[in-house]
Structures are given as structure tokens and as C-alpha cells.
Design a protein around this motif. Structure first.
Motif, mmCIF file in Angstrom:
data_model
loop_
_atom_site.group_PDB
_atom_site.id
_atom_site.type_symbol
_atom_site.label_atom_id
_atom_site.label_comp_id
_atom_site.label_asym_id
_atom_site.label_seq_id
_atom_site.Cartn_x
_atom_site.Cartn_y
_atom_site.Cartn_z
ATOM 1 N N ALA A 7 0.082 -14.775 9.307
ATOM 2 C CA ALA A 7 -0.909 -14.078 10.134
ATOM 3 C C ALA A 7 -1.172 -14.810 11.446
ATOM 4 N N TRP A 12 -7.144 -2.966 5.841
ATOM 5 C CA TRP A 12 -6.193 -2.944 4.726
ATOM 6 C C TRP A 12 -6.779 -2.169 3.546
ATOM 7 N N THR A 48 -3.369 -13.945 5.147
ATOM 8 C CA THR A 48 -4.221 -13.186 6.059
ATOM 9 C C THR A 48 -4.916 -14.136 7.032
ATOM 10 N N LEU A 76 0.754 -10.008 9.090
ATOM 11 C CA LEU A 76 1.139 -10.401 10.446
ATOM 12 C C LEU A 76 -0.076 -10.563 11.350
ATOM 13 N N GLY A 77 -1.269 -10.437 10.754
ATOM 14 C CA GLY A 77 -2.491 -10.636 11.519
ATOM 15 C C GLY A 77 -2.843 -9.490 12.439
ATOM 16 N N LYS A 78 -2.255 -8.316 12.188
ATOM 17 C CA LYS A 78 -2.476 -7.165 13.081
ATOM 18 C C LYS A 78 -3.663 -6.312 12.669
ATOM 19 N N ILE A 79 -4.081 -6.433 11.409
ATOM 20 C CA ILE A 79 -5.245 -5.683 10.931
ATOM 21 C C ILE A 79 -6.147 -6.601 10.126
ATOM 22 N N THR A 80 -7.386 -6.185 9.951
ATOM 23 C CA THR A 80 -8.343 -6.941 9.148
ATOM 24 C C THR A 80 -8.216 -6.560 7.679
ATOM 25 N N PRO A 85 1.239 -5.265 8.002
ATOM 26 C CA PRO A 85 0.325 -5.444 9.149
ATOM 27 C C PRO A 85 -0.768 -6.482 8.885
ATOM 28 N N GLY A 101 2.723 -14.705 13.356
ATOM 29 C CA GLY A 101 3.228 -13.356 13.633
ATOM 30 C C GLY A 101 4.583 -13.034 13.053
#
Length: 197
Positions: free
Chosen positions: A132, A54, A109, A46-50, A43, A135
Motif C-alpha cells: 500500500a 473496500w 493496507t 495498492l493503497g488506492k482505496i480505504t 485496490p 504501490g
């Protein structure tokens, strides 16, 4: 030329993390093993979380082995590990770029651009393809196709360099020439044919 970033150009100093792991009584490498498990790491890549989220995931996964405060400290030590660029590799890649497009292709990231700037590498490549930002992460073939398109050439005209064999295999399956990077001499052999200027 398509080139990976981490463990080819950028290297992390994990000695402070290893010292903390010893201090809390876990084996060296425990934090990284948890942090880089696909369900924790992907995640982020893939740039879905900071990065903060993490670290929360790392701490949660480690909390069955130690108090949460220690687990969070280990997660932060990994996330904030100091890094440096390999000057020899950077010089080689700057030479490459004088003769052909250079594209960085990296599972990274959302902080990648800032990291490159901090190392003085914001201008190293013609393009940067970050997982990131697009995607999709290596070894998914889509990221290689994006990189070839940014380079303005067909896949079979690309040379791909990466320290992870599965990423090299994926590139080769698309018709690229793959180099499994294990040290700067791997690059030097490839560059011997280039003019020295």
C-alpha cells in the motif's frame, strides 16, 4: 531475510465472521472469497482505496445473495476481524535480526503501521515494505527488488519466506532462496545454524 506478515507472523480470528455467515445462510468462507478477489482486494492493497471503500465493494458484491444490511455486516466483520501475532515466530525473527537485516514484505493496507504497533511489533524489522505504501504488490518482482535494496544486499543474498507459493516462486525467479512457509518448524530448520545468543 525478507519475510511475509500475514499467515506467517499475523493470524486472523475469522470465527465470528463464520458465525455471522451461518446466521445469514451463506457458506463459511463466502465473504473472504468475494473480498479477496483481485478486482475487490487489489485496490486496497495498492493503497488506492480505504478500508471503508473496500467494505462497500464487498457488500455490493454480496448483495445479490442477501439484503445489503447483512452484506455490509459481513464485510465489516471481515475488515475488523481480530488478529494476533505468533509469539514463537516473532521470537525467531528477533533472533534473526541480531545476525542479519530483517525486512517485512507484505501485501497490506494503509493501516499496517498501526496494526504492527498494536501487536507490539513496530520495531520487529529493520524495514517494512508494504504494498500500500510502494504501490506494487507481490508477486510483482518490483516489490522484491525494493525489499532487497532496503536490506542493502543483492537479490541472490536474500532468503524470502511467504505462505503463498506464487510469491515464493517470484522471489526464486529473481535469484532469492525461497521458503514456502507452512508452520514455525519451517523457520526453525533455517535458524538452526544461527548462534543461540
Amino acid at each position: 531475510m525478507l519475510c511475509d506478515l500475514d499467515n506467517v507472523i499475523r493470524f486472523y480470528d475469522l470465527a465470528p465472521l463464520a458465525e455471522l455467515e451461518r446466521a445469514v445462510g451463506v457458506a463459511e468462507g463466502t465473504t473472504a472469497e468475494v473480498a479477496y478477489a483481485p478486482e475487490v482486494d487489489l485496490p486496497l492493497l495498492l493503497g488506492k482505496i480505504t478500508k471503508e471503500t473496500w467494505v462497500d465493494s464487498i457488500a455490493s458484491a454480496l448483495s445479490d445473495q442477501m439484503p445489503l444490511t447483512h452484506a455490509r455486516e459481513l464485510g465489516m466483520a471481515l475488515a475488523d476481524a481480530p488478529f494476533r501475532a505468533d509469539d514463537v515466530v516473532v521470537a525467531m525473527l528477533r533472533r534473526v535480526r541480531r545476525h542479519m537485516p530483517l525486512v517485512l514484505v507484505t501485501n497490506a493496507t494503509l493501516e499496517l503501521e498501526r496494526d504492527l504497533e498494536s501487536m507490539g511489533l513496530a520495531d520487529l524489522a529493520d524495514h517494512v515494505v508494504s504494498s500500500a505504501r510502494v504501490g506494487v504488490a507481490k508477486p510483482d518482482q518490483v516489490i522484491y527488488e525494493i525489499a532487497a535494496e532496503r536490506a542493502g544486499v543483492a537479490a541472490h543474498q536474500c532468503l524470502f519466506v511467504d505462505d503463498r507459493w506464487e510469491n515464493v516462486e517470484a522471489a526464486v525467479s529473481l535469484g532469492m532462496t525461497g521458503v514456502h512457509y507452512q508452520g514455525s518448524t519451517d523457520l526453525q530448520k533455517l535458524l538452526d545454524f544461527l548462534p543461540s545468543n
